[in-house]
Design a protein around this motif. Structure first.
Motif, PDB file in Angstrom:
ATOM      1  N   VAL A   1     -54.713  40.129  11.803  1.00  0.00           N
ATOM      2  CA  VAL A   1     -53.664  39.649  10.903  1.00  0.00           C
ATOM      3  C   VAL A   1     -52.338  39.534  11.657  1.00  0.00           C
ATOM      4  O   VAL A   1     -51.879  40.487  12.282  1.00  0.00           O
ATOM      5  CB  VAL A   1     -53.496  40.591   9.692  1.00  0.00           C
ATOM      6  N   MET A   2     -51.764  38.341  11.608  1.00  0.00           N
ATOM      7  CA  MET A   2     -50.483  38.072  12.231  1.00  0.00           C
ATOM      8  C   MET A   2     -49.445  38.104  11.113  1.00  0.00           C
ATOM      9  O   MET A   2     -49.620  37.436  10.096  1.00  0.00           O
ATOM     10  CB  MET A   2     -50.564  36.666  12.802  1.00  0.00           C
TER      11      MET A   2
ATOM     12  N   ILE B   1     -41.811  47.554  12.038  1.00  0.00           N
ATOM     13  CA  ILE B   1     -42.546  46.280  12.101  1.00  0.00           C
ATOM     14  C   ILE B   1     -41.607  45.125  11.758  1.00  0.00           C
ATOM     15  O   ILE B   1     -41.618  44.083  12.412  1.00  0.00           O
ATOM     16  CB  ILE B   1     -43.755  46.292  11.138  1.00  0.00           C
TER      17      ILE B   1
ATOM     18  N   MET C   1     -49.241  40.614  15.919  1.00  0.00           N
ATOM     19  CA  MET C   1     -50.479  40.951  15.234  1.00  0.00           C
ATOM     20  C   MET C   1     -50.403  42.437  14.895  1.00  0.00           C
ATOM     21  O   MET C   1     -50.121  43.246  15.778  1.00  0.00           O
ATOM     22  CB  MET C   1     -51.613  40.710  16.220  1.00  0.00           C
ATOM     23  N   VAL C   2     -50.610  42.786  13.628  1.00  0.00           N
ATOM     24  CA  VAL C   2     -50.405  44.178  13.219  1.00  0.00           C
ATOM     25  C   VAL C   2     -51.725  44.852  12.852  1.00  0.00           C
ATOM     26  O   VAL C   2     -52.546  44.275  12.128  1.00  0.00           O
ATOM     27  CB  VAL C   2     -49.442  44.247  12.008  1.00  0.00           C
ATOM     28  N   PHE C   3     -51.944  46.043  13.361  1.00  0.00           N
ATOM     29  CA  PHE C   3     -53.111  46.850  13.011  1.00  0.00           C
ATOM     30  C   PHE C   3     -52.658  48.242  12.601  1.00  0.00           C
ATOM     31  O   PHE C   3     -51.652  48.732  13.111  1.00  0.00           O
ATOM     32  CB  PHE C   3     -54.051  46.990  14.216  1.00  0.00           C
ATOM     33  N   GLN C   4     -53.413  48.878  11.693  1.00  0.00           N
ATOM     34  CA  GLN C   4     -53.101  50.280  11.390  1.00  0.00           C
ATOM     35  C   GLN C   4     -54.342  51.149  11.571  1.00  0.00           C
ATOM     36  O   GLN C   4     -55.449  50.754  11.237  1.00  0.00           O
ATOM     37  CB  GLN C   4     -52.489  50.458   9.990  1.00  0.00           C
TER      38      GLN C   4
ATOM     39  N   ILE D   1     -48.891  51.461   7.994  1.00  0.00           N
ATOM     40  CA  ILE D   1     -47.932  50.370   7.786  1.00  0.00           C
ATOM     41  C   ILE D   1     -46.975  50.696   6.642  1.00  0.00           C
ATOM     42  O   ILE D   1     -45.815  50.308   6.651  1.00  0.00           O
ATOM     43  CB  ILE D   1     -48.681  49.049   7.481  1.00  0.00           C
ATOM     44  N   GLN D   2     -47.480  51.425   5.633  1.00  0.00           N
ATOM     45  CA  GLN D   2     -46.678  51.671   4.428  1.00  0.00           C
ATOM     46  C   GLN D   2     -45.547  52.661   4.616  1.00  0.00           C
ATOM     47  O   GLN D   2     -44.597  52.657   3.850  1.00  0.00           O
ATOM     48  CB  GLN D   2     -47.567  52.245   3.335  1.00  0.00           C
TER      49      GLN D   2
ATOM     50  N   ASN E   1     -54.582  54.064  10.163  1.00  0.00           N
ATOM     51  CA  ASN E   1     -54.764  54.917   8.999  1.00  0.00           C
ATOM     52  C   ASN E   1     -54.899  56.376   9.394  1.00  0.00           C
ATOM     53  O   ASN E   1     -55.622  57.138   8.741  1.00  0.00           O
ATOM     54  CB  ASN E   1     -56.003  54.483   8.228  1.00  0.00           C
TER      55      ASN E   1
ATOM     56  N   ALA F   1     -42.835  50.580   8.532  1.00  0.00           N
ATOM     57  CA  ALA F   1     -42.555  49.300   7.867  1.00  0.00           C
ATOM     58  C   ALA F   1     -41.255  48.711   8.406  1.00  0.00           C
ATOM     59  O   ALA F   1     -41.182  47.525   8.733  1.00  0.00           O
ATOM     60  CB  ALA F   1     -42.482  49.491   6.356  1.00  0.00           C
TER      61      ALA F   1
ATOM     62  N   ALA G   1     -45.133  46.039   2.043  1.00  0.00           N
ATOM     63  CA  ALA G   1     -45.669  46.963   3.052  1.00  0.00           C
ATOM     64  C   ALA G   1     -47.062  47.436   2.626  1.00  0.00           C
ATOM     65  O   ALA G   1     -48.001  47.462   3.423  1.00  0.00           O
ATOM     66  CB  ALA G   1     -44.732  48.154   3.236  1.00  0.00           C
TER      67      ALA G   1
END
Lengths: 334, 334
Positions: free
Chosen positions: A95-96, B81, B96-99, B72-73, B101, B78, A78
């Motif tokens: 990013v996939m 996802i 497709m993952v975005f964060q 994400i963390q 923050n 987590a 993670a």
């Protein structure tokens, strides 16, 4: 639905050729700074949005990096995904993310999905069922750069970014010995996984270098869950003499060890010192707080991205290995 | 590099029209089962790989779902996802993952990146800096279906999948009251975030319904980290009379509370009962193990995917809200 603003629309508004607009929006050096600025201002004014999908189709490659991990939920992965995707986004890559769920069959499907999506490059950490790397050759056949990280196949000739697991375990055991411990146990995972194999070697080498015997009964093979730490510690504390230190192959295992020891009335670290691996936030919740081998996750993510981008942007794709050094994070359990 | 096998290559080998191959590979019902099988067998034999990028370009949309989260963390995201991407992959969508923050500026950039990548749909949980939802209108302008989950803007007319946070906090406080607690404190986050606002309302309503007073001094506003729990508990235990129960807005906060109480010599739950939110694995590491409001993350992920697919595959995109019920996971801290 708003009509999409195209490069031709911008060209028409500015009275220039569409190639000029296209080059300017890609910040090409063949376009004068003044023109570049004019094009960007007009594009912003008109609400132009680049279409990566169309760009990717033209270039036969997307601006997407595929990231395949065994388990998204595990703290290590993670955090890696978080660090990696942030850096990749800054470089204008999306990013996939795929997870194998520790299953070889799923990993194979994920490889096909990454190829079907024509990712620009792939970054992979393998499942615990994965023994050989043949199914990854598909990336090579499709000319998609591939970098492994953390858990990697043992074959040579692969690009990889890994922490120095040998050194991490070696340091942990040396620290235990420095605090007067002589019967040091290790609860570890399947040794076909490079990460665990290297930690085992580091553990053994540290004992040898300090003149301590390798004792088979102090080595427990299990899996890497908290339950494995609880079971392993229970078994170890039935030995006579008992161990005076236990190294867990991961923080989950080490926390299981401490939970068993606390519950059974032993004092950590006075009776038994404990060290884990990974700097999982759980290590702060346990009492005493867990001393752990902290992996350089941020540096691993940065190095993996740089190595992958180098492979994406150049024809020179010779395998490269990057080894990063973990460090002991001292807390209260050793 | 191996030459890519195309649909035309397969058609030539089989002596059929390429449209037949194309339909067969999409498992179209207009193709006889016998033909379909023959095409698939030949395609596999020849090493055919579908090109989603080209398909996406033709359909002006990728088969990719964009997932934007604050962090994400964090265990909740987590796990979300992991659950979501697994289900989406089964439906042949990549994720497709975005964060963000927790930053509004990054969230805005991520929205543009998702649009540039022409995702088929977007699933978003907002940053703690996000007060209004105007920057999400861009999805609508581009005709990209959008579903919010967990942390959502307060505006009406949006599709969302959320846990019943009011009910979760209400249950937790009712359980404390059932165990004889009368001075129940709450350490919470900024109330402009829907999740925290609803938990606060649930806390207050449970007190009112059980005839207990709302006491301003028992309500602490902070952030959602362990440190906020430690600080909050310290402040609360200086009151006279002291609270006999503390609800944390998340498990990190609740674990901070227990750490402070353990360190200051109080007994949990005898002196002070503690409940958290989220079922973070850290809750098993702390002693006593943390009682927590367990969010139905798996169901949230499944519902969010189904709602998004419904919006992707139909023209009827009227907003829909799905509310899922959390349940108390009883352990040892209350």
């Amino acid at each position: 639905m708003k009509k999409n603003v195209t490069i031709k629309d911008i060209a028409k508004e500015l009275g220039v050729h569409h190639t000029t607009v296209s080059l300017a929006l890609r910040n090409s050096k063949s376009i004068r700074e003044e023109t570049r600025k004019k094009v960007w201002d007009k594009a912003n004014e008109m609400g132009y949005r680049p279409n990566r999908l169309a760009q990717g189709f033209r270039n036969k490659r997307s601006n997407t990096i595929g990231l395949l991990v065994p388990n998204i939920q595990h703290h290590f992965f993670a955090k890696f995904i978080a660090e990696f995707s942030e850096k990749a986004n800054q470089e204008d890559y999306a990013v996939m993310v795929f997870q194998s769920n520790e299953k070889l069959a799923t990993e194979k499907k994920n490889v096909e999905a990454l190829i079907a999506n024509r990712v620009a490059g792939a970054l992979v950490s393998i499942s615990k069922e994965t023994i050989e790397a043949n199914h990854f050759k598909a990336f090579n056949e499709e000319d998609i750069p591939l970098v492994f990280f953390d858990r990697t196949p043992t074959q040579t000739g692969l690009s990889r970014v890994v922490a120095d697991n040998f050194h991490g375990a070696y340091q942990a055991v040396s620290q235990m010995i420095g605090k007067g411990r002589k019967r040091i146990a290790f609860i570890t995972g399947s040794s076909h996984i490079n990460v665990y194999h290297e930690r085992l070697q580091g553990y053994q080498q540290a004992l040898i270098d300090h003149g301590l015997p390798l004792n088979e009964e102090l080595l427990i093979y299990g899996d890497f869950f908290m339950e494995d730490g609880i079971k392993g510690a229970k078994k170890l504390m039935q030995l006579s003499p008992q161990p005076d230190a236990i190294l867990g192959v991961g923080d989950d295992v080490a926390i299981g060890v401490i939970k068993f020891l606390n519950g059974a009335g032993y004092k950590v670290p006075d009776d038994v010192a404990v060290i884990g691996f990974d700097n999982d936030p759980m290590g702060i919740a346990i009492e005493p707080e867990l001393t752990t081998v902290d992996q350089p996750i941020k540096e691993m993510a940065e190095s993996a991205l740089q190595l992958l981008l180098k492979n994406i942007n150049s024809d020179d794709k010779k395998p490269e290995e990057i080894l990063l050094t973990p460090r002991i994070l001292e807390r209260k359990s050793c």
